[in-house]
Design an enzyme around this catalytic site. Structure first.
Site, mmCIF file in Angstrom:
data_model
loop_
_atom_site.group_PDB
_atom_site.id
_atom_site.type_symbol
_atom_site.label_atom_id
_atom_site.label_comp_id
_atom_site.label_asym_id
_atom_site.label_seq_id
_atom_site.Cartn_x
_atom_site.Cartn_y
_atom_site.Cartn_z
ATOM 1 N N GLU A 53 1.159 37.020 104.239
ATOM 2 C CA GLU A 53 2.000 37.684 102.941
ATOM 3 C C GLU A 53 3.339 38.280 103.203
ATOM 4 O O GLU A 53 4.443 37.998 102.636
ATOM 5 C CB GLU A 53 0.993 38.782 102.722
ATOM 6 C CG GLU A 53 1.259 38.987 100.502
ATOM 7 C CD GLU A 53 0.734 39.971 100.248
ATOM 8 O OE1 GLU A 53 -0.758 40.597 100.871
ATOM 9 O OE2 GLU A 53 0.702 40.276 98.993
ATOM 10 N N GLY A 97 -1.228 45.908 94.768
ATOM 11 C CA GLY A 97 -1.969 47.163 94.133
ATOM 12 C C GLY A 97 -2.680 47.634 94.752
ATOM 13 O O GLY A 97 -2.968 48.306 95.032
ATOM 14 N N ALA A 98 -2.931 46.552 96.107
ATOM 15 C CA ALA A 98 -4.297 47.140 97.175
ATOM 16 C C ALA A 98 -2.704 46.842 98.502
ATOM 17 O O ALA A 98 -3.750 48.067 99.176
ATOM 18 C CB ALA A 98 -4.969 46.182 97.106
ATOM 19 N N SER A 99 -2.289 46.401 98.893
ATOM 20 C CA SER A 99 -1.732 46.370 100.554
ATOM 21 C C SER A 99 -0.591 46.434 100.216
ATOM 22 O O SER A 99 0.735 45.943 98.996
ATOM 23 C CB SER A 99 -2.016 45.158 100.828
ATOM 24 O OG SER A 99 -1.005 44.097 100.383
ATOM 25 N N LEU A 100 0.327 47.344 100.895
ATOM 26 C CA LEU A 100 1.915 46.978 101.100
ATOM 27 C C LEU A 100 2.519 47.029 102.739
ATOM 28 O O LEU A 100 1.552 46.123 103.755
ATOM 29 C CB LEU A 100 2.405 48.313 101.664
ATOM 30 C CG LEU A 100 3.893 48.866 101.856
ATOM 31 C CD1 LEU A 100 4.663 48.814 101.143
ATOM 32 C CD2 LEU A 100 3.211 50.770 102.416
ATOM 33 N N GLN A 101 3.319 45.400 102.388
ATOM 34 C CA GLN A 101 3.949 45.356 103.541
ATOM 35 C C GLN A 101 5.064 44.854 103.534
ATOM 36 O O GLN A 101 5.995 45.631 102.544
ATOM 37 C CB GLN A 101 4.221 43.154 102.836
ATOM 38 C CG GLN A 101 2.519 42.254 103.358
ATOM 39 C CD GLN A 101 1.142 43.124 102.161
ATOM 40 O OE1 GLN A 101 0.212 42.852 101.962
ATOM 41 N NE2 GLN A 101 2.219 42.566 101.206
HETATM 42 N N1 LIG Z 1 5.109 43.360 85.297
HETATM 43 C C1 LIG Z 1 4.383 44.073 85.075
HETATM 44 N N2 LIG Z 1 4.955 45.006 84.998
HETATM 45 C C2 LIG Z 1 4.573 46.352 85.895
HETATM 46 N N3 LIG Z 1 3.028 46.169 86.454
HETATM 47 C C3 LIG Z 1 2.567 46.014 86.626
HETATM 48 C C4 LIG Z 1 3.443 43.662 86.855
HETATM 49 N N4 LIG Z 1 2.720 43.219 86.842
HETATM 50 C C5 LIG Z 1 1.867 43.705 87.220
HETATM 51 N N5 LIG Z 1 2.077 44.906 87.661
HETATM 52 C C6 LIG Z 1 0.905 46.371 87.979
HETATM 53 O O1 LIG Z 1 1.347 46.554 89.295
HETATM 54 C C7 LIG Z 1 0.104 46.660 90.302
HETATM 55 C C8 LIG Z 1 0.783 46.208 91.306
HETATM 56 O O2 LIG Z 1 1.103 44.548 91.101
HETATM 57 P P1 LIG Z 1 0.936 42.978 91.935
HETATM 58 O O3 LIG Z 1 0.731 42.062 90.961
HETATM 59 O O4 LIG Z 1 2.211 43.415 92.241
HETATM 60 O O5 LIG Z 1 0.106 43.644 92.537
HETATM 61 P P2 LIG Z 1 -1.161 42.296 93.061
HETATM 62 O O6 LIG Z 1 -0.559 40.640 93.811
HETATM 63 O O7 LIG Z 1 -1.930 42.200 92.480
HETATM 64 O O8 LIG Z 1 -2.031 43.358 94.225
HETATM 65 P P3 LIG Z 1 -2.036 42.794 96.266
HETATM 66 O O9 LIG Z 1 -0.770 42.149 96.409
HETATM 67 O O10 LIG Z 1 -1.885 44.317 96.411
HETATM 68 O O11 LIG Z 1 -3.014 41.568 96.805
HETATM 69 C C9 LIG Z 1 -0.974 46.659 89.728
HETATM 70 O O12 LIG Z 1 -1.658 47.467 88.702
HETATM 71 C C10 LIG Z 1 -0.643 44.969 88.101
HETATM 72 O O13 LIG Z 1 -1.535 45.834 86.791
HETATM 73 CA CA LIG Z 2 0.827 40.910 95.538
#
Ligand SMILES: Nc1ncnc2c1ncn2[C@@H]1O[C@H](COP(=O)(O)OP(=O)(O)OP(=O)(O)O)[C@@H](O)[C@H]1O
Ligand SMILES: [Ca+2]
Length: 604
Positions: A217, A261-265
């Site tokens: 990722e 939401g769950a991981s950091l890279q």
């Molecule tokens: N455009 C946006 N504006 C504000 N918050 C958002 C937006 N899109 C997603 N989020 C929220 O930001 C957080 C991170 O979203 P993101 O899509 O980056 O993580 P993810 O890809 O779902 O998680 P991971 O990459 O860890 O699997 C989540 O709580 C999500 O609900």
């Molecule tokens: Ca993501």
């Protein structure tokens, strides 16, 4: 009798004139013809250089700008030479499908496919997002394909039907699925692989549905942003905006930070290993270094990149909040037991949480234990409480979670921050883009101190970005403190580090790791193109060759003409000299006939 004199604008000592010549009529015509042809050739040559000059970086930048503007137009679905590709990002908080397209490869084996996000007839990016994350299907894996259907139908409606069979579909899952037990992951993937081909005829097989590692990722995010920024281009080093090359002939790449939401890279290019590490860390560092070749020919080593990349599961915005609540719950219950208190056990005796806006009440439940909390909106105290979640070990080089971090030269680096790095700076605070630590800290502190009632009022009045939902408002205070701690305390970025951009769109393109993923997975396609159309390529190279030879031919013609003129002039000069020796009186005679010389004795 006329004089042709060329006096060149140069220092007086250099003044010279070409001897007067008296060419005969036939020769005069020939001379004029030659002179005219050479001027014409020189003129064409100058035009050509001007054109050449234009094709140097300044024009290349302009070309790139035009290409970017072109990308904003609707994709021409009538153009059957275009190829399409689909990537579904199954994130922890939601799934999104990105539709990409690319023209036939340009034939240069050094270039990746020119992949762009498809835009519909209103020039809007073809992308669709659904919530919650696919891990919600953990207990009903047989419905995984039903869960994804809206995304796949959306893509099927945009990609030309006759292209479906050759359109690869990649379903790539990230941290949300990594957190599930493996057998649940496999059950979900198996349902997708079995059911999707029954309904959609995209190019899709078992190997194209996977839970990717955090390392993949991070590498994909790194490839995506550097591709969009043109940092893989090698030809225009002299481009004015080109930053210092990392290694001869290559442009410096940017690093990435991606907090989901769950991981950091985090991922950034590291020069060939100079630092000598103790054996244990050397071993660890090797695991954290990704070395990959972006060339379509593994022999092309100039496309080999060495990237430090690491991932922190549980360090995403939402998951960190879960861990924070676990910590606070355990601490409060322990303190209650020790001190005989009842903090948080009822709504009128809530635990005060500095990471929630003032006045916001919430309930934290864990295994039948309940904790009532109320926000007291203190950003600085919140940051201090997050320190244990960074899980730094006590060695100096250690970074988050005690994981070795390859040194970053903060004075010669650029980073892009995605996802939460962008949402935390832009959605509510509206300061996305160029990151400035002190400015961000101040804005985050002010937001955190605002009463929840005021925030909900402002939200209703539409004062925040359209992306900001109530979930964002509620956890903005916590997430901004967490992001700040991760960046400066975890990764040791200076508080006033000036080279970080938080971004979601770069040149109006949503830059996601999904773009890097499809670039990487299709990096060998050009080779296939080249092999399939060897003839076209051979023809292409012949054309290029002849073009080059044309230029040499061109120079040769100029040279020949100039040489002819010089020889001609020398010959005329010899004739002239011979004439003056034998026919001097003739000239005078001629003058005498025309202009009687008064008082001049001619002849013996
Ligand atoms: N455009 C946006 N504006 C504000 N918050 C958002 C937006 N899109 C997603 N989020 C929220 O930001 C957080 C991170 O979203 P993101 O899509 O980056 O993580 P993810 O890809 O779902 O998680 P991971 O990459 O860890 O699997 C989540 O709580 C999500 O609900
Ligand atoms: Ca993501």
């Amino acid at each position: 009798h006329f004089r042709i004199s060329f006096s060149y604008l140069c220092p007086a000592s250099w003044y010279f004139t070409v001897p007067t010549v008296s060419p005969f009529p036939r020769q005069r015509v020939a001379f004029l013809g030659l002179f005219f042809i050479s001027c014409l050739l020189l003129l064409m040559l100058i035009m050509d250089f001007r054109h050449w000059g234009a094709s140097l970086p300044r024009d290349r930048q302009y070309e790139r700008y035009l290409a970017r503007v072109g990308e904003l137009e609707a994709t021409d679905t009538e153009d059957l030479t275009l190829n399409y590709g689909l990537v579904v990002d199954c994130g922890s908080s939601g799934s999104r499908i990105f539709v990409y397209f690319w023209p036939r490869h340009n034939g240069n084996p050094h270039d990746l496919l020119d992949i762009k996000q498809m835009r519909d007839r209103n020039s809007q990016p073809v992308v669709k997002k659904i919530k919650p994350g696919i891990s919600a299907m953990a207990d009903t894996p047989e419905h995984a394909s039903d869960y994804l259907r809206p995304l796949l139908s959306f893509a099927a409606a945009h990609v030309p039907v006759k292209k479906h069979k050759e359109t690869p579909l990649y379903i790539l899952c990230t941290a949300g699925m990594r957190l599930l037990p493996e057998r649940k992951q496999l059950a979900i993937l198996a349902d997708l692989v079995r059911d999707i081909p029954l309904e959609f005829d995209f190019l899709f097989s078992q190997s194209q549905a996977e839970v990717i590692s955090g390392k993949q990722e991070g590498v994909y995010a790194w490839i995506g942003i550097n591709f969009v920024l043109g940092r893989f281009d090698h030809e225009d080093e002299s481009d004015a905006e080109a930053p210092q090359e990392l290694a001869a002939g290559r442009r410096r790449t940017v690093g990435i930070l991606d907090m989901g939401g769950a991981s950091l890279q985090i991922a950034y290019e590291v020069p060939t290993s100079t630092s000598v590490l103790p054996p244990k860390q050397e071993e660890e560092a090797k695991i954290l270094l990704a070395e990959f070749n972006l060339g379509c020919d593994v022999q092309h080593t100039e496309h080999v990149y060495r990237v430090y990349v690491t991932t922190f599961l549980g360090f995403g915005g939402n998951f960190a909040r879960q861990r924070y609540e676990d910590l606070v719950l355990n601490e409060t219950l322990t303190k209650n037991r020790l001190l005989g208190q009842k903090t948080g056990l009822s709504p009128d005796n809530p635990l005060l949480d500095p990471c929630l806006p003032v006045g916001l009440t919430d309930v934290v439940e864990r295994n039948s234990q309940v904790l009532h909390i109320r926000g007291r909106g203190d950003w600085a105290s919140c940051g201090a409480m997050l320190s244990p979640l960074l899980a730094r070990s006590n060695t100096s080089q250690a970074s988050l979670n005690g994981i070795y971090q390859s040194p970053i030269d903060f004075n010669n680096s650029e980073f892009y921050g995605f996802s939460e790095f962008f949402y935390c700076t832009e959605d509510v605070l509206r300061i996305g883009g160029h990151y400035h630590g002190p400015t961000f800290a101040k804005a985050a502190q002010d937001y955190c101190g605002m009463a929840w009632s005021v925030l909900t009022q402002r939200f209703k009045n539409g004062l925040f970005s359209s992306h900001a939902d109530e979930h964002r408002l509620k956890y903005q205070c916590f997430k901004s403190a967490w992001m700040y701690q991760v960046l400066h305390e975890g990764f040791h970025f200076p508080y006033d580090y000036p080279h970080l951009q938080t971004a979601q769109l770069v040149y109006d393109r949503e830059v996601q790791w999904t773009l890097g993923a499809i670039l990487y997975k299709t990096r060998f396609l050009p080779l296939r193109d080249l092999r399939q159309e060897g003839v076209r390529q051979a023809h292409g190279s012949w054309f290029r060759l002849s073009f080059v030879y044309n230029h040499y031919l061109f120079f040769a013609c100029i040279l020949v003409v100039l040489l002819a003129i010089i020889l001609y002039l020398l010959r005329l000069r010899r004739i002239h000299h011979r004439q003056t020796r034998t026919s001097a009186p003739l000239d005078l005679l001629w003058i005498e006939e025309v202009v009687p010389m008064i008082g001049v004795q001619v002849g013996p």
